[in-house]
Design a protein around this motif. Structure first.
Motif, PDB file in Angstrom:
ATOM      1  N   LEU A  95      39.792  49.590  38.124  1.00 21.62           N
ATOM      2  CA  LEU A  95      39.281  48.270  37.771  1.00 21.62           C
ATOM      3  C   LEU A  95      37.756  48.327  37.680  1.00 21.62           C
ATOM      4  CD1 LEU A  95      40.203  45.312  37.416  1.00 21.62           C
ATOM      5  CD2 LEU A  95      39.937  45.037  39.862  1.00 21.62           C
ATOM      6  N   ASN A  96      37.209  47.880  36.549  1.00 23.89           N
ATOM      7  CA  ASN A  96      35.750  47.863  36.420  1.00 23.89           C
ATOM      8  C   ASN A  96      35.187  46.538  36.948  1.00 23.89           C
ATOM      9  OD1 ASN A  96      35.826  45.892  34.315  1.00 23.89           O
ATOM     10  ND2 ASN A  96      36.052  47.493  32.776  1.00 23.89           N
ATOM     11  N   GLU A  97      33.868  46.472  37.081  1.00 22.67           N
ATOM     12  CA  GLU A  97      33.201  45.277  37.638  1.00 22.67           C
ATOM     13  C   GLU A  97      33.509  44.019  36.837  1.00 22.67           C
ATOM     14  OE1 GLU A  97      31.206  44.799  40.301  1.00 22.67           O
ATOM     15  OE2 GLU A  97      31.137  46.873  40.983  1.00 22.67           O
ATOM     16  N   HIS A  98      33.470  44.136  35.511  1.00 23.42           N
ATOM     17  CA  HIS A  98      33.702  42.965  34.660  1.00 23.42           C
ATOM     18  C   HIS A  98      35.106  42.398  34.867  1.00 23.42           C
ATOM     19  CE1 HIS A  98      33.620  40.292  31.206  1.00 23.42           C
ATOM     20  NE2 HIS A  98      34.781  40.814  30.843  1.00 23.42           N
ATOM     21  N   LEU A  99      36.127  43.250  34.790  1.00 31.07           N
ATOM     22  CA  LEU A  99      37.498  42.765  34.954  1.00 31.07           C
ATOM     23  C   LEU A  99      37.725  42.245  36.372  1.00 31.07           C
ATOM     24  CD1 LEU A  99      40.236  42.215  33.742  1.00 31.07           C
ATOM     25  CD2 LEU A  99      40.846  44.614  34.137  1.00 31.07           C
ATOM     26  N   ALA A 100      37.099  42.870  37.366  1.00 35.78           N
ATOM     27  CA  ALA A 100      37.223  42.383  38.748  1.00 35.78           C
ATOM     28  C   ALA A 100      36.687  40.954  38.858  1.00 35.78           C
ATOM     29  CB  ALA A 100      36.490  43.315  39.705  1.00 35.78           C
ATOM     30  N   ARG A 101      35.550  40.669  38.217  1.00 39.33           N
ATOM     31  CA  ARG A 101      34.991  39.304  38.235  1.00 39.33           C
ATOM     32  C   ARG A 101      35.917  38.325  37.519  1.00 39.33           C
ATOM     33  NH1 ARG A 101      30.263  42.056  37.122  1.00 39.33           N
ATOM     34  NH2 ARG A 101      30.394  41.498  34.924  1.00 39.33           N
ATOM     35  N   GLU A 102      36.468  38.742  36.364  1.00 38.50           N
ATOM     36  CA  GLU A 102      37.384  37.873  35.608  1.00 38.50           C
ATOM     37  C   GLU A 102      38.634  37.544  36.440  1.00 38.50           C
ATOM     38  OE1 GLU A 102      37.037  36.492  32.467  1.00 38.50           O
ATOM     39  OE2 GLU A 102      34.972  37.229  32.543  1.00 38.50           O
ATOM     40  N   ILE A 103      39.172  38.542  37.116  1.00 37.78           N
ATOM     41  CA  ILE A 103      40.356  38.323  37.953  1.00 37.78           C
ATOM     42  C   ILE A 103      40.021  37.353  39.075  1.00 37.78           C
ATOM     43  CG2 ILE A 103      41.928  39.426  39.606  1.00 37.78           C
ATOM     44  CD1 ILE A 103      41.879  41.893  37.723  1.00 37.78           C
ATOM     45  N   ALA A 104      38.861  37.531  39.696  1.00 40.49           N
ATOM     46  CA  ALA A 104      38.446  36.635  40.784  1.00 40.49           C
ATOM     47  C   ALA A 104      38.320  35.193  40.286  1.00 40.49           C
ATOM     48  CB  ALA A 104      37.133  37.112  41.396  1.00 40.49           C
ATOM     49  N   MET A 105      37.763  35.018  39.091  1.00 39.55           N
ATOM     50  CA  MET A 105      37.617  33.669  38.533  1.00 39.55           C
ATOM     51  C   MET A 105      38.964  33.043  38.187  1.00 39.55           C
ATOM     52  SD  MET A 105      34.130  33.925  36.188  1.00 39.55           S
ATOM     53  CE  MET A 105      35.113  34.007  34.736  1.00 39.55           C
ATOM     54  N   MET A 106      39.934  33.862  37.811  1.00 39.81           N
ATOM     55  CA  MET A 106      41.244  33.367  37.373  1.00 39.81           C
ATOM     56  C   MET A 106      42.302  33.451  38.473  1.00 39.81           C
ATOM     57  SD  MET A 106      40.725  32.442  34.250  1.00 39.81           S
ATOM     58  CE  MET A 106      42.355  32.323  33.564  1.00 39.81           C
ATOM     59  N   LYS A 107      41.908  33.720  39.686  1.00 38.80           N
ATOM     60  CA  LYS A 107      42.846  33.980  40.781  1.00 38.80           C
ATOM     61  C   LYS A 107      43.949  32.927  40.888  1.00 38.80           C
ATOM     62  CE  LYS A 107      43.064  34.345  45.789  1.00 38.80           C
ATOM     63  NZ  LYS A 107      42.306  34.289  47.042  1.00 38.80           N
ATOM     64  N   ASP A 108      43.590  31.651  40.890  1.00 40.37           N
ATOM     65  CA  ASP A 108      44.591  30.593  41.063  1.00 40.37           C
ATOM     66  C   ASP A 108      45.580  30.556  39.905  1.00 40.37           C
ATOM     67  OD1 ASP A 108      43.506  29.888  43.499  1.00 40.37           O
ATOM     68  OD2 ASP A 108      42.211  28.335  42.636  1.00 40.37           O
ATOM     69  N   ARG A 109      45.084  30.742  38.707  1.00 32.08           N
ATOM     70  CA  ARG A 109      45.985  30.757  37.542  1.00 32.08           C
ATOM     71  C   ARG A 109      46.887  31.982  37.560  1.00 32.08           C
ATOM     72  NH1 ARG A 109      42.464  28.418  32.482  1.00 32.08           N
ATOM     73  NH2 ARG A 109      42.331  26.303  33.269  1.00 32.08           N
ATOM     74  N   LEU A 110      46.341  33.124  37.972  1.00 30.74           N
ATOM     75  CA  LEU A 110      47.150  34.336  38.056  1.00 30.74           C
ATOM     76  C   LEU A 110      48.239  34.183  39.111  1.00 30.74           C
ATOM     77  CD1 LEU A 110      44.324  37.016  37.785  1.00 30.74           C
ATOM     78  CD2 LEU A 110      46.039  36.470  36.050  1.00 30.74           C
ATOM     79  N   LYS A 111      47.907  33.553  40.235  1.00 34.48           N
ATOM     80  CA  LYS A 111      48.897  33.339  41.303  1.00 34.48           C
ATOM     81  C   LYS A 111      50.067  32.495  40.822  1.00 34.48           C
ATOM     82  CE  LYS A 111      46.589  33.749  45.743  1.00 34.48           C
ATOM     83  NZ  LYS A 111      46.172  33.052  46.954  1.00 34.48           N
ATOM     84  N   ALA A 112      49.811  31.591  39.879  1.00 34.54           N
ATOM     85  CA  ALA A 112      50.856  30.689  39.380  1.00 34.54           C
ATOM     86  C   ALA A 112      51.871  31.404  38.493  1.00 34.54           C
ATOM     87  CB  ALA A 112      50.214  29.532  38.609  1.00 34.54           C
ATOM     88  N   ASP A 113      51.561  32.613  38.059  1.00 30.13           N
ATOM     89  CA  ASP A 113      52.458  33.368  37.190  1.00 30.13           C
ATOM     90  C   ASP A 113      52.862  34.646  37.916  1.00 30.13           C
ATOM     91  OD1 ASP A 113      53.322  35.381  35.246  1.00 30.13           O
ATOM     92  OD2 ASP A 113      52.717  33.932  33.724  1.00 30.13           O
ATOM     93  N   PRO A 114      54.108  34.744  38.396  1.00 32.88           N
ATOM     94  CA  PRO A 114      54.525  35.919  39.175  1.00 32.88           C
ATOM     95  C   PRO A 114      54.330  37.255  38.450  1.00 32.88           C
ATOM     96  CG  PRO A 114      56.184  34.189  39.311  1.00 32.88           C
ATOM     97  CD  PRO A 114      55.175  33.748  38.286  1.00 32.88           C
TER      98      PRO A 114
END
Length: 191
Positions: free
Chosen positions: A85-104
């Motif tokens: 995981l690169n820095e950019h994608l890590a930041r994107e995942i952190a920003m989208m955490k709640d939305r990602l959690k909503a999709d198993p």
């Protein structure tokens, strides 16, 4: 979406293959009128068919020297064995955490098993993607748009409010078009 511009060695004609998806046969604007609040709903309601698989196969048939499984091997390896995981994608995942959690499905790929956010340097695995790419074999369009993969995809989309059917998938064909081009600062630019 797949765009290909190829210039065969034996002549100077440019080609463009668009693997852009067609609209689902049953799509109408009213299907989207009440769906604007949720990213997950919008993704599943997408009225365009996935065209990348057919576009890649068409390009390989027209210009390729390799079979699909040879071309897909690096992607399969990265999906199966993981990629850092690169820095950019890590930041994107952190920003989208709640939305990602909503999709198993997305959570299982992009979040740790405890639901926390991975950090740069952690490995991301896409084992289902690797398995699907392997199942495509060397007839990727037939195996993606017909049969078990198409059935599973259409069922998932419809179970989540989407409208794409197995008939939509089985009728998909990529389009060959003349590329657009313009002179720009002394260069001929093709798209």
């Amino acid at each position: 979406m797949v765009f290909l511009c190829a210039e065969p060695r034996d002549h100077h004609q440019m080609f463009r293959c668009s693997g852009r998806g067609d609209e689902a046969a049953g799509s109408r604007i009213h299907h989207f009128a009440f769906r604007m609040g949720s990213l997950a709903d919008l993704r599943r309601m997408a009225a365009r068919l996935e065209g990348e698989v057919a576009g890649i196969e068409a390009a390989l048939k027209q210009f390729g020297t390799m079979k699909f499984q040879e071309v897909a091997a690096p992607a399969i390896r990265l999906a199966r064995d993981g990629f850092s995981l690169n820095e950019h994608l890590a930041r994107e995942i952190a920003m989208m955490k709640d939305r990602l959690k909503a999709d198993p499905g997305l959570a299982s790929v992009f979040l740790k098993p405890d639901g926390s956010v991975p950090k740069a340097g952690d490995l991301i695995f896409e084992k289902n993607l690797a398995a699907t790419l392997e199942k495509l074999g060397n007839k990727p369009a037939d195996n993606f748009y017909h049969g078990p993969i198409a059935d599973q995809l259409a069922k998932f989309i419809q179970a989540n409010g989407g409208i794409i059917t197995t008939e939509d998938l089985s009728s998909y064909k990529p389009l060959w078009r003349d590329p657009l081009h313009r002179a720009y600062q002394g260069y001929e630019v093709y798209v």
